[in-house]
Design an enzyme around this catalytic site. Structure first.
Site, mmCIF file in Angstrom:
data_model
loop_
_atom_site.group_PDB
_atom_site.id
_atom_site.type_symbol
_atom_site.label_atom_id
_atom_site.label_comp_id
_atom_site.label_asym_id
_atom_site.label_seq_id
_atom_site.Cartn_x
_atom_site.Cartn_y
_atom_site.Cartn_z
ATOM 1 N N LYS A 71 -32.978 7.126 -1.497
ATOM 2 C CA LYS A 71 -31.545 7.022 -1.756
ATOM 3 C C LYS A 71 -30.822 6.762 -0.441
ATOM 4 O O LYS A 71 -31.258 7.191 0.631
ATOM 5 C CB LYS A 71 -31.016 8.328 -2.359
ATOM 6 C CG LYS A 71 -29.767 8.145 -3.201
ATOM 7 C CD LYS A 71 -30.108 7.531 -4.536
ATOM 8 C CE LYS A 71 -28.895 7.501 -5.453
ATOM 9 N NZ LYS A 71 -29.241 7.009 -6.804
ATOM 10 N N GLY A 95 -16.014 11.755 -16.680
ATOM 11 C CA GLY A 95 -16.290 10.624 -15.799
ATOM 12 C C GLY A 95 -16.312 9.327 -16.575
ATOM 13 O O GLY A 95 -17.139 9.148 -17.462
ATOM 14 N N LEU A 96 -15.405 8.415 -16.232
ATOM 15 C CA LEU A 96 -15.260 7.156 -16.966
ATOM 16 C C LEU A 96 -15.425 5.961 -16.040
ATOM 17 O O LEU A 96 -14.656 5.004 -16.092
ATOM 18 C CB LEU A 96 -13.898 7.113 -17.671
ATOM 19 C CG LEU A 96 -13.703 8.136 -18.791
ATOM 20 C CD1 LEU A 96 -12.245 8.194 -19.220
ATOM 21 C CD2 LEU A 96 -14.602 7.826 -19.980
ATOM 22 N N GLY A 97 -16.457 6.017 -15.202
ATOM 23 C CA GLY A 97 -16.817 4.851 -14.410
ATOM 24 C C GLY A 97 -17.509 3.829 -15.288
ATOM 25 O O GLY A 97 -17.410 3.858 -16.520
ATOM 26 N N HIS A 98 -18.255 2.910 -14.661
ATOM 27 C CA HIS A 98 -18.938 1.871 -15.426
ATOM 28 C C HIS A 98 -19.819 2.473 -16.517
ATOM 29 O O HIS A 98 -19.808 2.023 -17.666
ATOM 30 C CB HIS A 98 -19.815 1.014 -14.497
ATOM 31 C CG HIS A 98 -19.032 0.182 -13.534
ATOM 32 N ND1 HIS A 98 -18.076 -0.713 -13.926
ATOM 33 C CD2 HIS A 98 -19.063 0.115 -12.179
ATOM 34 C CE1 HIS A 98 -17.551 -1.304 -12.874
ATOM 35 N NE2 HIS A 98 -18.132 -0.810 -11.796
ATOM 36 N N VAL A 99 -20.585 3.508 -16.154
ATOM 37 C CA VAL A 99 -21.521 4.105 -17.108
ATOM 38 C C VAL A 99 -20.789 4.985 -18.109
ATOM 39 O O VAL A 99 -20.966 4.854 -19.326
ATOM 40 C CB VAL A 99 -22.606 4.913 -16.379
ATOM 41 C CG1 VAL A 99 -23.488 5.654 -17.376
ATOM 42 C CG2 VAL A 99 -23.456 3.985 -15.514
ATOM 43 N N GLY A 100 -19.973 5.903 -17.635
ATOM 44 C CA GLY A 100 -19.306 6.846 -18.517
ATOM 45 C C GLY A 100 -18.442 6.163 -19.566
ATOM 46 O O GLY A 100 -18.434 6.573 -20.739
#
Length: 357
Positions: free
Chosen positions: A90, A188-193
């Site tokens: 990472k 969490g509402l990023g690309h994935v969420g």
């Protein structure tokens, strides 16, 4: 000795609680762009260490090091459990992705990845876009998730795997595969969420959403008819499923007693602050989907994708994440263990086999 080296030195790296068997830790700086990063290679027994690059405004370099070490170990287990011929690593860049990120900074990061001669392969993570990875790829071939290396943005596959994992968790917990009428708190509402929320909405779930970025919350309310809550209260919602899709360590001694959901299943990495927190969830009767099992769709996509846009193999293996979780849950019942303990055992069994070959 500069500030970042001092801070990392003062953590006594070899005695660091997250150090374990890490093979390589690289401290990266570039004066021209302001790049400050840490690249951690945990394990290469199964192959080169694949793991994304995260950009985050860590308060101290010590906190960045801690995150890099935890995340790289998680990638070793994720890649092993997913059946990939890849180790775990990472990278974390200490910066505010909304203010400090630049094309030049990402290119500088790419040059440092190239110096590791393929022992570390980078990809997109929190704060990094597909366009950022294209900039990295101008200076190294050891990058995935670009148009040249396959399917581009891995986040739709991460979201697909999380959705399939939630379905498998619901079946195990309630004996009913339907999500219609189930309440899910998505933190969490990023690309994935956001994509997880979309799929849940289309399956008939009732959504409660939260994010520190208010426009994302407003978009989810408009698109899905979602209710809202502050991110710090997302785990307290009366729900069937709590889906943490933001940063890690959110499941801990403070939050676990407050969780009202029967299931915790989300996209965030390193959700458990300590191993004891997984046992605490089990003792409360809360089913926990081990994070690196349920969120492996993205790494599957960047590991297996081939140029040309045909994602049939990737989708098939990503959808099978639900089957993997079912095996974990069933074995956890047989062995009277927490699901993440079983996931660890399954990953370690494959790593041990690699060591003996």
């Amino acid at each position: 000795m500069n500030a970042i080296h001092k801070a990392v030195h003062h953590t006594a790296v070899f005695d660091h609680p997250e150090m374990e068997d890490h093979e390589n830790i690289v401290i990266v700086q570039d004066a021209n762009t302001g790049l400050k990063a840490i690249i951690a290679v945990h394990d290469t027994r199964l192959g080169p260490a694949l793991g994304g690059c995260r950009i985050w405004p860590y308060p101290t370099p010590s906190e960045a090091l801690n995150d890099a070490l935890r995340l790289s170990r998680g990638m070793t287990y994720k890649n092993s459990l997913a059946g990939l011929e890849l180790g775990g690593g990472k990278a974390v860049i200490i910066a505010d992705p909304r203010k400090d990120k630049s094309e030049a900074l990402m290119e500088a990061f790419g040059r440092h990845v190239e110096r590791l001669s393929g022992t570390y392969i980078t990809a997109e993570d929190v704060g990094v876009s597909p366009e950022d990875m294209e900039a990295v790829a101008r200076h190294t071939d050891h990058v995935r998730g670009t148009q040249a290396t396959g399917l581009g943005d891995p986040s739709p596959y991460t979201a697909l795997g999380v959705f399939e994992g939630i379905k498998a968790s619901v079946v195990h917990a309630f004996g009913d595969p339907s999500l219609s009428g189930r309440t899910v708190s998505v933190q969490g509402l990023g690309h994935v969420g956001f994509d997880v929320a979309r799929q849940l909405h289309e399956a008939g779930a009732n959504l409660v959403v939260s994010d520190i970025h208010k426009p994302a919350v407003e978009k989810a309310v408009e698109a899905f008819g979602a209710k809202t809550v502050e991110p710090a209260d997302a785990h307290k919602v009366e729900a069937d499923v709590f889906a943490p899709c933001a940063l890690g360590a959110g499941l801990n001694a403070r939050t676990i007693p407050e969780i009202k959901a029967r299931i915790v299943a989300g996209a965030a990495n390193n959700q458990l602050q300590t191993p004891a927190d997984g046992v605490a969830l089990k003792n409360r009767g809360i089913l926990y989907a081990p994070d690196y099992a349920i969120n492996a769709g993205g790494v599957i996509s960047i590991a297996l994708a081939k140029p040309g846009g045909n994602d049939q193999e990737v989708r098939k293996k990503t959808i099978a994440i639900g089957d993997t979780l079912t095996r974990i849950y069933d074995r956890a019942v047989r062995e009277n263990a927490a699901p993440e303990q079983i996931a660890d055992r399954m990953a370690e069994e494959r790593l041990s086999a690699a060591r003996s070959n």
